[in-house]
Design a protein around this motif. Sequence first.
Motif, mmCIF file in Angstrom:
data_model
loop_
_atom_site.group_PDB
_atom_site.id
_atom_site.type_symbol
_atom_site.label_atom_id
_atom_site.label_comp_id
_atom_site.label_asym_id
_atom_site.label_seq_id
_atom_site.Cartn_x
_atom_site.Cartn_y
_atom_site.Cartn_z
ATOM 1 N N ALA A 1 -19.832 -43.623 -54.115
ATOM 2 C CA ALA A 1 -19.280 -42.504 -55.240
ATOM 3 C C ALA A 1 -17.620 -42.871 -55.190
ATOM 4 O O ALA A 1 -17.254 -43.398 -54.058
ATOM 5 C CB ALA A 1 -19.659 -41.395 -54.788
ATOM 6 N N PHE B 1 -21.152 -31.622 -51.768
ATOM 7 C CA PHE B 1 -20.534 -32.688 -52.736
ATOM 8 C C PHE B 1 -21.245 -32.013 -54.104
ATOM 9 O O PHE B 1 -22.407 -31.721 -54.277
ATOM 10 C CB PHE B 1 -20.965 -34.002 -52.737
ATOM 11 N N LEU C 1 -21.666 -34.137 -57.458
ATOM 12 C CA LEU C 1 -21.584 -35.394 -57.969
ATOM 13 C C LEU C 1 -21.909 -35.485 -59.498
ATOM 14 O O LEU C 1 -23.030 -34.797 -59.921
ATOM 15 C CB LEU C 1 -22.402 -36.423 -57.319
ATOM 16 N N ARG D 1 -23.435 -38.173 -62.041
ATOM 17 C CA ARG D 1 -24.078 -39.522 -61.941
ATOM 18 C C ARG D 1 -23.927 -40.309 -63.543
ATOM 19 O O ARG D 1 -24.127 -39.921 -64.433
ATOM 20 C CB ARG D 1 -25.443 -39.451 -61.792
ATOM 21 N N TYR E 1 -21.622 -42.868 -58.931
ATOM 22 C CA TYR E 1 -21.370 -41.400 -58.875
ATOM 23 C C TYR E 1 -20.023 -41.104 -58.625
ATOM 24 O O TYR E 1 -19.190 -41.823 -58.089
ATOM 25 C CB TYR E 1 -22.144 -40.774 -57.710
ATOM 26 N N THR E 2 -19.499 -40.050 -59.391
ATOM 27 C CA THR E 2 -18.271 -39.394 -59.277
ATOM 28 C C THR E 2 -18.147 -37.989 -58.640
ATOM 29 O O THR E 2 -18.926 -37.046 -58.843
ATOM 30 C CB THR E 2 -17.334 -39.185 -60.677
ATOM 31 N N VAL E 3 -17.327 -37.784 -57.664
ATOM 32 C CA VAL E 3 -17.378 -36.654 -56.781
ATOM 33 C C VAL E 3 -16.357 -35.766 -57.554
ATOM 34 O O VAL E 3 -15.216 -35.934 -57.736
ATOM 35 C CB VAL E 3 -16.717 -36.991 -55.437
ATOM 36 N N CYS F 1 -15.831 -31.030 -53.700
ATOM 37 C CA CYS F 1 -16.314 -31.368 -52.396
ATOM 38 C C CYS F 1 -15.746 -30.411 -51.572
ATOM 39 O O CYS F 1 -14.401 -29.983 -51.418
ATOM 40 C CB CYS F 1 -15.559 -32.669 -51.969
#
Length: 246
Positions: free
Chosen positions: A34, A58, A60, A62, A67-69, A72
């Motif tokens: 990610a 997290f 996330l 997709r 994946y991009t956070v 968090c």
Amino acid sequence: MIVKTEGFVLKSRKYGESDSMLVIFSRKLGKINAIAKGAQKPKSALIAGVQPFCYSDFLLYRGKNLYTVTQCEPKEIFYKLREDVKRLSYASYLVELIEAVTIEGQTNNRMFNLLGKTLYLMTKSDIEINTIVRSFEMNFLNYCGFKPEFHCCVSCNKTTSASWKFSSQEGGLLCENCFSVDPYAMKISEITLRLAKYLQTKEITEIHKLKISDFLNEALKKLLKQYILVHINKYDFKSLELAEKL
């Protein structure tokens, strides 16, 4: 698609000028890669939860390949591990083991829980670090499908023998009548064998204060190290080498 999951950060490296590329061992998705955009910036809202070892919630997104956070929230950062170089090195070794066997997208709840319990115990001042590491290794092998056989001969199934050897290649004990199966098998004493059986059947939270003599620890460490090298097919645990020098 948006996914919410808890996870441990196994690895974090700088990506570009201000982003972090993460390897996360998550509860719902298994191991994933990610990107945390802007996480390297001092005032980033993500910075606290994307450090190595962090246990975080997290959110996330997709993408096609990654994946991009998007959010968090750290639940436990295990700060005390960073105050002791030896514990930090052993913790890094445990994370290396997890990363070596986990498969992207494949969950393993028992391994996930084991990692959390172990990192938590390693922050405590009254634990026996050698016991923790040996117990983790034993449970780790159980949970990733490489459980060594310590109760009978792997060649003939015999449960009694005047002496035993341990074969990493064959996956466990060899009785005196089967030593020729593996000429490189290691001798294992009765007391080391009893310790191995004990650790194999106990939860790590039950035995974290158990004192293992240096002699027994060295004997079991040598055996398990060879077994892990053979079955995990990984030969460069740099963090373990550092920990053993301290």
